[in-house]
Design a protein around this motif. Structure first.
Motif, PDB file in Angstrom:
ATOM      1  N   SER A  51       0.843  -1.211   0.000  1.00 52.59           N
ATOM      2  CA  SER A  51       0.000   0.000   0.000  1.00 52.59           C
ATOM      3  C   SER A  51       0.871   1.251   0.000  1.00 52.59           C
ATOM      4  CB  SER A  51      -0.891   0.031   1.256  1.00 52.59           C
ATOM      5  OG  SER A  51      -0.100   0.275   2.399  1.00 52.59           O
ATOM      6  N   GLY A  52       0.224   2.385  -0.199  1.00 45.92           N
ATOM      7  CA  GLY A  52       0.938   3.659  -0.101  1.00 45.92           C
ATOM      8  C   GLY A  52       1.359   3.947   1.334  1.00 45.92           C
ATOM      9  N   THR A  53       0.515   3.580   2.286  1.00 44.05           N
ATOM     10  CA  THR A  53       0.848   3.834   3.696  1.00 44.05           C
ATOM     11  C   THR A  53       2.101   3.062   4.100  1.00 44.05           C
ATOM     12  OG1 THR A  53      -1.546   3.947   4.061  1.00 44.05           O
ATOM     13  CG2 THR A  53      -0.146   3.926   6.010  1.00 44.05           C
ATOM     14  N   THR A  77      -4.423  16.507   3.170  1.00 40.77           N
ATOM     15  CA  THR A  77      -3.935  15.223   2.654  1.00 40.77           C
ATOM     16  C   THR A  77      -4.811  14.140   3.253  1.00 40.77           C
ATOM     17  OG1 THR A  77      -2.067  13.682   2.495  1.00 40.77           O
ATOM     18  CG2 THR A  77      -2.184  14.987   4.505  1.00 40.77           C
ATOM     19  N   TYR A  78      -4.726  12.938   2.711  1.00 36.73           N
ATOM     20  CA  TYR A  78      -5.417  11.806   3.325  1.00 36.73           C
ATOM     21  C   TYR A  78      -4.716  11.482   4.646  1.00 36.73           C
ATOM     22  CZ  TYR A  78      -7.572   7.175   3.631  1.00 36.73           C
ATOM     23  OH  TYR A  78      -8.273   6.079   4.037  1.00 36.73           O
ATOM     24  N   ALA A  80      -3.562   8.995   5.879  1.00 37.87           N
ATOM     25  CA  ALA A  80      -2.459   8.020   5.803  1.00 37.87           C
ATOM     26  C   ALA A  80      -1.093   8.688   5.878  1.00 37.87           C
ATOM     27  CB  ALA A  80      -2.569   7.199   4.520  1.00 37.87           C
ATOM     28  N   THR A  81      -0.981   9.941   5.427  1.00 39.56           N
ATOM     29  CA  THR A  81       0.302  10.642   5.520  1.00 39.56           C
ATOM     30  C   THR A  81       0.721  10.736   6.985  1.00 39.56           C
ATOM     31  OG1 THR A  81      -0.460  11.990   3.654  1.00 39.56           O
ATOM     32  CG2 THR A  81       1.528  12.740   4.795  1.00 39.56           C
ATOM     33  N   VAL A 122       3.079  16.707   0.129  1.00 37.46           N
ATOM     34  CA  VAL A 122       2.110  15.774  -0.466  1.00 37.46           C
ATOM     35  C   VAL A 122       1.647  16.369  -1.796  1.00 37.46           C
ATOM     36  CG1 VAL A 122      -0.081  14.568  -0.168  1.00 37.46           C
ATOM     37  CG2 VAL A 122       1.357  15.053   1.832  1.00 37.46           C
ATOM     38  N   ASP A 148       5.211  12.456  -0.423  1.00 38.24           N
ATOM     39  CA  ASP A 148       4.023  11.616  -0.539  1.00 38.24           C
ATOM     40  C   ASP A 148       3.483  11.841  -1.954  1.00 38.24           C
ATOM     41  OD1 ASP A 148       1.461  10.571  -0.624  1.00 38.24           O
ATOM     42  OD2 ASP A 148       1.008  11.050   1.469  1.00 38.24           O
ATOM     43  N   CYS A 150       1.527   9.680  -3.512  1.00 37.17           N
ATOM     44  CA  CYS A 150       0.453   8.691  -3.699  1.00 37.17           C
ATOM     45  C   CYS A 150      -0.594   9.161  -4.711  1.00 37.17           C
ATOM     46  CB  CYS A 150      -0.208   8.394  -2.362  1.00 37.17           C
ATOM     47  SG  CYS A 150       0.870   7.471  -1.250  1.00 37.17           S
ATOM     48  N   GLN A 151      -0.910  10.471  -4.677  1.00 38.35           N
ATOM     49  CA  GLN A 151      -1.973  10.974  -5.565  1.00 38.35           C
ATOM     50  C   GLN A 151      -1.408  11.587  -6.845  1.00 38.35           C
ATOM     51  OE1 GLN A 151      -5.188  13.179  -4.030  1.00 38.35           O
ATOM     52  NE2 GLN A 151      -5.462  11.922  -2.222  1.00 38.35           N
ATOM     53  N   SER A 172       1.137   5.227  -4.030  1.00 39.07           N
ATOM     54  CA  SER A 172       0.037   4.282  -3.822  1.00 39.07           C
ATOM     55  C   SER A 172      -0.500   3.825  -5.175  1.00 39.07           C
ATOM     56  CB  SER A 172      -1.097   4.955  -3.038  1.00 39.07           C
ATOM     57  OG  SER A 172      -2.253   4.139  -3.047  1.00 39.07           O
ATOM     58  N   ASN A 174      -3.581   2.156  -5.145  1.00 37.75           N
ATOM     59  CA  ASN A 174      -4.912   1.664  -4.776  1.00 37.75           C
ATOM     60  C   ASN A 174      -5.926   2.052  -5.872  1.00 37.75           C
ATOM     61  OD1 ASN A 174      -6.168   4.167  -4.254  1.00 37.75           O
ATOM     62  ND2 ASN A 174      -5.704   4.118  -2.074  1.00 37.75           N
ATOM     63  N   LYS A 177      -6.054   5.630  -7.716  1.00 41.32           N
ATOM     64  CA  LYS A 177      -4.831   6.263  -8.174  1.00 41.32           C
ATOM     65  C   LYS A 177      -4.652   6.165  -9.695  1.00 41.32           C
ATOM     66  CE  LYS A 177      -3.830   7.352  -3.977  1.00 41.32           C
ATOM     67  NZ  LYS A 177      -5.133   7.326  -3.281  1.00 41.32           N
TER      68      LYS A 177
HETATM   69  C1  LIG Z   1      -2.080  11.494  -0.171  1.00 41.55           C
HETATM   70  C2  LIG Z   1      -2.158  10.040   0.210  1.00 41.55           C
HETATM   71  N1  LIG Z   1      -1.188   9.506   0.984  1.00 41.55           N
HETATM   72  C3  LIG Z   1      -1.210   8.216   1.330  1.00 41.55           C
HETATM   73  C4  LIG Z   1      -2.214   7.359   0.930  1.00 41.55           C
HETATM   74  C5  LIG Z   1      -2.212   5.947   1.371  1.00 41.55           C
HETATM   75  O1  LIG Z   1      -2.254   5.043   0.330  1.00 41.55           O
HETATM   76  P1  LIG Z   1      -2.902   3.602   0.546  1.00 41.55           P
HETATM   77  O2  LIG Z   1      -4.393   3.768   0.643  1.00 41.55           O
HETATM   78  O3  LIG Z   1      -2.475   2.831  -0.655  1.00 41.55           O
HETATM   79  O4  LIG Z   1      -2.306   3.056   1.813  1.00 41.55           O
HETATM   80  C6  LIG Z   1      -3.238   7.868   0.128  1.00 41.55           C
HETATM   81  C7  LIG Z   1      -4.343   6.986  -0.310  1.00 41.55           C
HETATM   82  O5  LIG Z   1      -5.413   7.325  -0.666  1.00 41.55           O
HETATM   83  C8  LIG Z   1      -3.220   9.238  -0.234  1.00 41.55           C
HETATM   84  O6  LIG Z   1      -4.191   9.778  -0.983  1.00 41.55           O
END
Ligand SMILES: Cc1ncc(COP(=O)(O)O)c(C=O)c1O
Length: 386
Positions: A51-53, A77-78, A80-81, A122, A148, A150-151, A172, A174, A177
């Motif tokens: 995963s991105g996390t 940001t989401y 997860a950051t 991010v 980050d 991921c997006q 990421s 997921n 993305k």
């Molecule tokens: C900005 C950002 N960082 C981190 C993540 C985490 O990625 P993941 O859902 O694959 O763990 C996401 C996921 O949506 C994200 O949008």
């Protein structure tokens, strides 16, 4: 935002029929993707993750970010950051964004304290951060930069791919993305010294499957290993990414040019030619006008997605940083003195910008006629609202 089709189905079939879905011992799809993606980004090392996390966490641990450290993260940001920071044992400190909808270099400067070890720019919604300014601040204050990305898969900043500019980065793959294999991610770096620790976070038991004599086993981790099925899908997705993003960048520029004579104000762009082009955004003068504009156009509002603003980060606000108190970074002795007093109004400037930002997602499969119809809709709404 992604496209998916027969190539992915064929690639999955090939892996399944080979009977080898486990990545080790076959030099197969995961290895191939890691090599190709590193080359695509212009970095030395790429490690696929689940995963991105987990990718961001591995990137941080690779840079020795951990207990005792504050890490600056943006207000938009989401969650997860911030989770990745806590998973490394460090404390996220939330700082403002600016009208680029990405972390504000001025706010970073203002937020740096004695415990600050790193910054996480991010690249939200396909928009690259102001990396020149951020890298200059990091150099001046001896800070680490973990991007980050991921997006912003496939996006760039002034000719360089995002993820290749800081000391390390996480991506990421997921469902939401620009490239997807359902769930997945990648941790990348140019830093040779970081790789054993990153690798250990991704799979600390790899030595059972590779070379037990030479493999460095540093510590225990949960692991986040990817499968050959994911590798196979991502190899197909990597073939698709540039043509897709080129179409969206083109659409975005067409929309912005067509609306240049209206009162609509596009968000500040840090690198319009290289961004992913997945979203078009405008900052309006007031929240009332933004709501009216939303009603007329069906736009999103950046501050109201329900999950991309710090005020939605419940476990962070409540200092629930781990399943047990003894593992909770907010309660650790090493983190005493780190700033962790979060308030819902602490980044009021960001909230104001986000609640006045109308956003539209683009897709490469939209037609030019649909884009032109969208332009007309926005033009009419702008005339009514502004
Ligand atoms: C900005 C950002 N960082 C981190 C993540 C985490 O990625 P993941 O859902 O694959 O763990 C996401 C996921 O949506 C994200 O949008």
């Amino acid at each position: 935002m992604f496209r998916i089709g027969k190539e992915e189905i064929q690639a999955i079939e090939n892996v399944l029929l080979s009977g080898k879905v486990f990545r080790y011992g076959i030099g197969g799809e995961c290895n191939r993707f890691e090599e190709r993606y590193a080359q695509y980004l212009g970095v030395k090392h790429c490690l696929m993750t689940s995963s991105g996390t987990t990718a961001l966490t591995a990137a941080m641990v690779g840079q020795n970010i951990g207990p005792g450290d504050e890490v600056l993260v943006p207000a938009c940001t989401y969650i997860a950051t911030a989770i990745a920071v806590l998973a490394a044992g460090a404390i996220p400190v939330i700082v403002d964004i600016d009208e680029s909808i990405t972390i504000s270099p001025a706010a970073i400067q203002a937020a740096i304290g004695p415990k600050t070890k790193a910054i996480v720019p991010v690249h939200m919604w396909g928009l690259p951060c102001d990396m020149d300014a951020i890298m200059a601040i990091a150099k001046q204050h001896n800070l680490i930069v973990v991007e980050d990305a991921c997006q912003c898969v496939g996006g760039g900043y002034k000719g360089r791919k995002v993820g290749s500019i800081g000391h390390a980065a996480g991506f990421s793959f997921n469902y939401y993305k620009n490239m997807t294999c359902g769930e997945g991610g990648a941790a990348v770096t140019n830093d040779d010294k970081a790789v054993p620790r990153m690798g250990c976070m991704v799979d600390c038991c790899k030595f059972y499957w590779t070379d037990r004599q030479t493999d460095e086993s540093l510590f225990v981790s949960n692991g986040s290993r990817a499968s050959e099925i994911e590798g196979a899908v991502l190899n197909c997705q990597l073939d698709r990414i540039d043509p897709m993003l080129n179409i969206m960048r083109g659409y975005k520029k067409r929309i912005l040019a067509a609306l240049a004579d209206t009162k609509l104000k596009p968000i500040q762009a840090n690198s319009l030619d290289y961004e992913a082009g997945t979203h078009v955004m405008f900052v309006l003068p007031t929240e009332e006008q933004t709501l009216k504009f939303q009603q007329l156009t069906g736009s999103g509002i950046a501050g109201k997605t329900g999950r991309h603003v710090y005020t939605e980060w419940d476990p962070i606000f409540e200092h629930r940083g781990a399943p047990y108190d003894a593992l909770n970074p907010y309660l650790m002795e090493a983190n005493k003195g780190c700033r962790m007093d979060y308030r819902k109004d602490m980044c009021a400037a960001s909230l104001s910008i986000l609640n006045r930002t109308a956003m539209f997602g683009l897709h490469p499969d939209r037609t030019e006629a649909e884009i032109d119809a969208m332009v007309e809709r926005l033009r009419k709404a702008a005339a009514e609202v502004l």
